[in-house]
Design an enzyme around this catalytic site. Structure first.
Site, PDB file in Angstrom:
ATOM      1  CB  CYS A 140      37.587  39.835  50.725  1.00  0.00           C
ATOM      2  SG  CYS A 140      37.186  38.890  49.194  1.00  0.00           S
ATOM      3  CB  CYS A 190      46.457  37.754  32.247  1.00  0.00           C
ATOM      4  SG  CYS A 190      48.092  37.965  32.756  1.00  0.00           S
ATOM      5  CB  CYS A 234      40.013  37.447  46.896  1.00  0.00           C
ATOM      6  SG  CYS A 234      40.343  39.262  47.068  1.00  0.00           S
TER       7      CYS A 234
END
Length: 136
Positions: free
Chosen positions: A51, A123, A48
């Site tokens: 984070c 996706c 991510c």
């Protein structure tokens, strides 16, 4: 919902580029075919961008020809959160968020007939990810 990583809107804006903020925090979508991650064949782990939570492995990535990086499974089910998305007129789809910070990643679609172990296509917006190449 409470997340392990929580920041104010001002903190997110200070840490993310405008494009990253739009996708990750406002559930926007990057332009199709704009991410180099869509066709990148680097072996590693995708995390991510907001984070740093590890989300997908490159060995679950496949070329779906959809304009965004596509994976057939997350690194582990507890790494992502699924939310029913009714933002399309008359349509329902499943939004995928980072379970550590709640950032929008993209959507998952099932039953499209891809020759993958799960018949799922995660996706994911490339701008929502960072790639950590595997040690060589």
């Amino acid at each position: 919902m409470a997340y392990d990583v929580e920041k104010t809107d001002a903190e997110w804006k200070a840490e993310l580029s405008p494009a990253e903020y739009d996708v990750l925090r406002k559930a926007g979508t990057e332009r199709p075919f704009s991410s180099s991650y869509e066709t990148d064949t680097t072996v590693g782990v995708y995390a991510c961008r907001a984070c740093g939570a590890e989300l997908f492995r490159s060995d679950t990535k496949f070329d779906a020809h959809c304009g965004w990086p596509a994976f057939y499974a997350p690194l582990a089910e507890d790494r992502v959160q699924y939310i029913e998305d009714r933002s399309l007129f008359g349509g329902v789809r499943t939004e995928v968020r980072c379970s550590r910070c709640g950032s929008h990643l993209g959507h998952v679609f099932k039953g499209e007939g891809f020759d993958t172990p799960t018949d799922a296509r995660f996706c994911i917006n490339g701008v929502a990810l960072t790639l950590e190449p595997a040690a060589t």
